[in-house]
Structure formats: structure tokens, C-alpha cells
Design a protein around this motif. Structure first.
Motif, PDB file in Angstrom:
ATOM      1  N   VAL A  16      31.285 -75.399 -30.907  1.00 55.93           N
ATOM      2  CA  VAL A  16      30.804 -76.494 -30.016  1.00 55.93           C
ATOM      3  C   VAL A  16      31.750 -77.131 -29.305  1.00 55.93           C
ATOM      4  CG1 VAL A  16      29.935 -79.161 -30.021  1.00 55.93           C
ATOM      5  CG2 VAL A  16      28.867 -77.166 -31.859  1.00 55.93           C
ATOM      6  N   ARG A  17      33.089 -76.958 -29.843  1.00 56.04           N
ATOM      7  CA  ARG A  17      34.158 -77.581 -28.947  1.00 56.04           C
ATOM      8  C   ARG A  17      34.523 -76.643 -27.813  1.00 56.04           C
ATOM      9  NH1 ARG A  17      40.467 -77.311 -31.388  1.00 56.04           N
ATOM     10  NH2 ARG A  17      41.588 -78.312 -29.512  1.00 56.04           N
ATOM     11  N   THR A  18      34.236 -75.259 -27.885  1.00 54.47           N
ATOM     12  CA  THR A  18      34.227 -74.458 -26.756  1.00 54.47           C
ATOM     13  C   THR A  18      33.284 -74.838 -25.544  1.00 54.47           C
ATOM     14  OG1 THR A  18      34.946 -72.536 -28.117  1.00 54.47           O
ATOM     15  CG2 THR A  18      34.000 -72.045 -25.958  1.00 54.47           C
ATOM     16  N   LEU A  19      32.116 -75.102 -25.881  1.00 53.99           N
ATOM     17  CA  LEU A  19      30.927 -75.451 -24.960  1.00 53.99           C
ATOM     18  C   LEU A  19      31.658 -76.881 -24.199  1.00 53.99           C
ATOM     19  CD1 LEU A  19      27.642 -74.782 -26.549  1.00 53.99           C
ATOM     20  CD2 LEU A  19      29.192 -73.365 -24.874  1.00 53.99           C
ATOM     21  N   ARG A  20      32.012 -77.860 -25.365  1.00 58.01           N
ATOM     22  CA  ARG A  20      32.406 -79.123 -24.546  1.00 58.01           C
ATOM     23  C   ARG A  20      33.678 -78.924 -23.258  1.00 58.01           C
ATOM     24  NH1 ARG A  20      32.094 -82.250 -30.305  1.00 58.01           N
ATOM     25  NH2 ARG A  20      29.891 -82.956 -29.953  1.00 58.01           N
ATOM     26  N   TRP A  21      34.479 -77.673 -23.885  1.00 55.92           N
ATOM     27  CA  TRP A  21      35.435 -77.584 -23.178  1.00 55.92           C
ATOM     28  C   TRP A  21      35.255 -76.892 -21.843  1.00 55.92           C
ATOM     29  CZ3 TRP A  21      39.770 -78.899 -21.091  1.00 55.92           C
ATOM     30  CH2 TRP A  21      40.895 -78.137 -20.583  1.00 55.92           C
ATOM     31  N   ARG A 147      45.611 -61.258 -18.545  1.00 59.43           N
ATOM     32  CA  ARG A 147      44.833 -60.754 -19.644  1.00 59.43           C
ATOM     33  C   ARG A 147      45.869 -60.543 -20.831  1.00 59.43           C
ATOM     34  NH1 ARG A 147      41.419 -55.351 -18.970  1.00 59.43           N
ATOM     35  NH2 ARG A 147      43.543 -54.585 -18.719  1.00 59.43           N
ATOM     36  N   GLU A 148      46.938 -59.763 -20.434  1.00 58.08           N
ATOM     37  CA  GLU A 148      48.097 -59.271 -21.428  1.00 58.08           C
ATOM     38  C   GLU A 148      48.615 -60.498 -22.174  1.00 58.08           C
ATOM     39  OE1 GLU A 148      50.317 -56.533 -23.385  1.00 58.08           O
ATOM     40  OE2 GLU A 148      48.563 -56.409 -22.206  1.00 58.08           O
ATOM     41  N   LYS A 149      48.789 -61.564 -21.514  1.00 59.27           N
ATOM     42  CA  LYS A 149      49.256 -63.065 -22.111  1.00 59.27           C
ATOM     43  C   LYS A 149      48.335 -63.494 -22.867  1.00 59.27           C
ATOM     44  CE  LYS A 149      52.992 -64.239 -18.714  1.00 59.27           C
ATOM     45  NZ  LYS A 149      53.423 -65.211 -17.921  1.00 59.27           N
ATOM     46  N   HIS A 150      47.051 -63.729 -22.457  1.00 61.46           N
ATOM     47  CA  HIS A 150      46.139 -64.521 -23.386  1.00 61.46           C
ATOM     48  C   HIS A 150      45.796 -63.635 -24.605  1.00 61.46           C
ATOM     49  CE1 HIS A 150      44.758 -68.053 -20.703  1.00 61.46           C
ATOM     50  NE2 HIS A 150      45.502 -67.305 -19.830  1.00 61.46           N
ATOM     51  N   LYS A 151      45.717 -62.308 -24.374  1.00 57.60           N
ATOM     52  CA  LYS A 151      45.439 -61.659 -25.602  1.00 57.60           C
ATOM     53  C   LYS A 151      45.940 -62.203 -27.083  1.00 57.60           C
ATOM     54  CE  LYS A 151      48.162 -57.639 -25.770  1.00 57.60           C
ATOM     55  NZ  LYS A 151      48.024 -56.198 -25.721  1.00 57.60           N
ATOM     56  N   ASP A 152      47.108 -62.600 -26.925  1.00 56.17           N
ATOM     57  CA  ASP A 152      47.970 -62.966 -28.229  1.00 56.17           C
ATOM     58  C   ASP A 152      47.929 -64.564 -28.626  1.00 56.17           C
ATOM     59  OD1 ASP A 152      48.713 -60.502 -28.793  1.00 56.17           O
ATOM     60  OD2 ASP A 152      50.460 -60.485 -27.480  1.00 56.17           O
ATOM     61  N   TYR A 153      47.221 -65.431 -27.564  1.00 55.74           N
ATOM     62  CA  TYR A 153      47.229 -66.806 -27.753  1.00 55.74           C
ATOM     63  C   TYR A 153      46.296 -67.429 -28.847  1.00 55.74           C
ATOM     64  CZ  TYR A 153      49.513 -67.480 -23.109  1.00 55.74           C
ATOM     65  OH  TYR A 153      50.477 -67.477 -22.377  1.00 55.74           O
ATOM     66  N   THR A 154      46.873 -68.100 -29.749  1.00 55.14           N
ATOM     67  CA  THR A 154      45.950 -68.497 -30.744  1.00 55.14           C
ATOM     68  C   THR A 154      45.205 -69.820 -30.463  1.00 55.14           C
ATOM     69  OG1 THR A 154      47.974 -70.070 -31.631  1.00 55.14           O
ATOM     70  CG2 THR A 154      47.867 -67.970 -32.687  1.00 55.14           C
ATOM     71  N   PRO A 155      44.384 -70.454 -31.228  1.00 52.47           N
ATOM     72  CA  PRO A 155      43.756 -71.723 -30.644  1.00 52.47           C
ATOM     73  C   PRO A 155      44.573 -72.695 -30.422  1.00 52.47           C
ATOM     74  CG  PRO A 155      42.592 -70.385 -32.494  1.00 52.47           C
ATOM     75  CD  PRO A 155      43.523 -69.769 -32.277  1.00 52.47           C
ATOM     76  N   GLU A 156      45.633 -72.742 -31.287  1.00 50.08           N
ATOM     77  CA  GLU A 156      46.728 -73.971 -31.259  1.00 50.08           C
ATOM     78  C   GLU A 156      47.452 -73.775 -29.996  1.00 50.08           C
ATOM     79  OE1 GLU A 156      45.136 -73.433 -35.202  1.00 50.08           O
ATOM     80  OE2 GLU A 156      46.289 -72.017 -33.969  1.00 50.08           O
ATOM     81  N   LYS A 157      47.659 -72.472 -29.586  1.00 52.15           N
ATOM     82  CA  LYS A 157      48.582 -72.428 -28.374  1.00 52.15           C
ATOM     83  C   LYS A 157      47.507 -72.671 -27.102  1.00 52.15           C
ATOM     84  CE  LYS A 157      52.230 -70.852 -26.128  1.00 52.15           C
ATOM     85  NZ  LYS A 157      53.444 -71.611 -26.093  1.00 52.15           N
ATOM     86  N   GLU A 158      46.239 -72.258 -27.085  1.00 54.82           N
ATOM     87  CA  GLU A 158      45.358 -72.671 -26.094  1.00 54.82           C
ATOM     88  C   GLU A 158      45.282 -74.095 -26.006  1.00 54.82           C
ATOM     89  OE1 GLU A 158      43.996 -70.649 -24.030  1.00 54.82           O
ATOM     90  OE2 GLU A 158      43.847 -68.796 -24.829  1.00 54.82           O
ATOM     91  N   ALA A 159      45.171 -74.806 -27.116  1.00 53.68           N
ATOM     92  CA  ALA A 159      45.179 -76.345 -26.987  1.00 53.68           C
ATOM     93  C   ALA A 159      46.319 -76.974 -26.520  1.00 53.68           C
ATOM     94  CB  ALA A 159      44.996 -76.951 -28.446  1.00 53.68           C
ATOM     95  N   MET A 165      48.232 -78.978 -19.024  1.00 51.22           N
ATOM     96  CA  MET A 165      47.598 -78.961 -17.799  1.00 51.22           C
ATOM     97  C   MET A 165      47.133 -80.169 -17.673  1.00 51.22           C
ATOM     98  SD  MET A 165      44.024 -76.803 -17.099  1.00 51.22           S
ATOM     99  CE  MET A 165      43.175 -78.433 -18.072  1.00 51.22           C
ATOM    100  N   GLU A 166      46.523 -80.892 -18.428  1.00 50.75           N
ATOM    101  CA  GLU A 166      45.623 -82.188 -18.523  1.00 50.75           C
ATOM    102  C   GLU A 166      46.827 -83.088 -18.045  1.00 50.75           C
ATOM    103  OE1 GLU A 166      43.839 -82.802 -22.217  1.00 50.75           O
ATOM    104  OE2 GLU A 166      41.928 -81.831 -21.569  1.00 50.75           O
TER     105      GLU A 166
END
Length: 244
Positions: A16-21, A147-159, A165-166
Motif C-alpha cells: 500500500v505504501r508503494t501505491l501511495r508513493w 539500473r545497476e545502482k538501483h538493483k542493490d538498494y534496500t527499502p531503507e536506502k530508497e526511503a 529528494m523531498e
């Protein structure tokens, strides 16, 4: 038919968090928001979500997906058919693995001599689709680097990346003069942020992004959440920065 945010998330296999994002960044808006504030997703929105998931499977960053979906030559049916091909290959591999496990448990292993799609086959098809998307809609080098960078990102890193960014966008929202020193420093910070977490953001790429921020209604709506006119201020600030 309308689905609640929890139903849509369950059907698509996302949180659900993904859809909200996705809603917050303007990538996927719900078909309707009730007076009580509940998001509802119709058939068109669900089809768009499937396309987003396809490109995410290929490792395409969300910003690039937004550009792809809004491109005049983007074909939804073509994207969905390719997604279906990948899913069928993945399902057959899982079915074969389950059959082998069941036979092993029962002590009666029967090897199927028919050729099966391997992990390498699936990766080859996925990489082919990714390269097609890169060649058609994006800067290939930047696309592959992201694509190469994002494949190793954890949900915490994405957050963490999202929070940074915000903060930058909120600072832009508070700026008064796009050509001023403060705004120009923020542009440099935003360019460095993209380079650090996504791909090498040249001045040319940055200039294109600036045009998109003010020209694409979805990005404009998202950025203006940080203050009225933020998208235009960011676009003007980038234009001024790239002229220097």
C-alpha cells in the motif's frame, strides 16, 4: 470496477505504501478519491500499474518510467505483452521446480526432457526488453547506470534517497528567486543527488529534466505540493544554471 488501495496493492503484489508513493510523485494517480479521502483504482489505473511494474522489473527508475508512459509513441498493449512473456517464463520455471520438489518428496523423480526456460533465458529476455526501452526512450548510458545502482538498494536506502529528494524540493518551494544564489546552489545539489543515487547527470540531461518538470502535468502536480509554482521555479532555476 473500483478497487480500494489495499485491494489494488494485493492484486498487483505491491505494498500500500508503494501505491501511495506513486500517487505522491504523480506516477500513478487513483481513478477517484472519495470525500472521505479513500483512493479508488479503476481498470485504467490497474493497467497503468501493470506497465509500471513491468518497467520496474527491467530496473527502470521511476522518473524514467513517467517519461516512458507519457511518450506519444508508447504502446500499452506492447508493454503488457512483454510483461506477460516474462511472467510466463517465470511461472514455468517455478512450476518445474515445484514438480521436482513434489517428486523428490514422493521418492519418484521423473525428469522432463523437454527444453525449459532457464534463469539465463529469463535474464536474457529481460535484458533485451530493458535495452529496447533504453534505446527507445532514454539515454542508454544513464539508463543502464541507474539500473545497476538501483538493483542493490534496500527499502531503507530508497526511503533515505526519497527523504533527501523531498528536502531539496521543499527548499525550492521556499525560494523566491530562481536565478538567485540560493536556488542555484539547490540546482547544483539536485544535480549531485541524481548523480550520486541514479546516474551521471550532465548539464544536458539536467536541462531536459528541467523542461519536463514544468511541461509534464504529473511532475508539475507533484512538485507543486511543496509550494505553489515549485515546478516552474525549479525549471527556471535549472535553465538559469545551465546557461552559466
Amino acid at each position: 470496477m473500483r478497487y480500494s488501495v489495499s485491494q489494488a496493492a494485493r492484486l498487483a503484489g505491491v505494498s500500500v505504501r508503494t501505491l501511495r508513493w506513486y500517487d505522491e510523485i504523480g506516477l500513478l494517480k487513483p481513478s477517484e478519491v472519495t470525500p472521505a479521502g479513500y483512493r479508488l483504482y479503476g481498470d485504467e489505473a490497474m493497467a497503468a500499474l501493470q506497465q509500471i511494474l513491468f518497467y520496474r522489473e527491467l530496473g527502470v527508475p521511476l522518473e524514467q518510467i513517467g517519461r516512458i508512459l507519457s511518450a506519444p509513441d508508447h504502446h500499452r498493449t506492447e508493454a503488457l505483452k512483454k510483461h506477460r512473456t516474462l511472467l510466463l517464463m517465470k511461472r514455468r520455471r517455478l512450476d518445474d521446480m515445484l514438480r521436482l520438489v513434489d517428486e523428490t518428496i514422493g521418492g519418484n523423480i521423473m525428469y522432463d526432457e523437454r527444453p525449459k526456460p532457464t534463469q539465463a533465458d529469463w535474464e536474457a529476455v529481460k535484458n533485451q526488453y530493458a535495452q529496447e526501452a533504453a534505446d527507445r526512450w532514454g539515454n542508454t548510458e544513464a539508463f543502464l547506470e541507474s539500473r545497476e545502482k538501483h538493483k542493490d538498494y534496500t527499502p531503507e536506502k530508497e526511503a533515505q534517497i526519497r527523504t533527501e529528494m523531498e528536502e531539496i524540493f521543499a527548499a525550492f518551494g521556499a525560494c523566491a528567486d530562481p536565478a538567485g544564489a540560493e536556488a542555484q546552489a539547490l540546482v547544483r545539489r539536485w544535480q549531485e543527488h541524481i548523480t550520486k543515487y541514479h546516474y551521471h547527470c550532465t548539464d544536458g540531461i539536467l536541462a531536459c529534466l528541467g523542461q519536463m518538470y514544468a511541461g509534464d502535468p504529473r511532475f508539475q502536480a507533484n512538485l507543486d505540493q511543496y509550494g505553489p509554482g515549485t515546478a516552474q521555479k525549479l525549471s527556471d532555476a535549472i535553465a538559469a544554471y545551465c546557461k552559466q
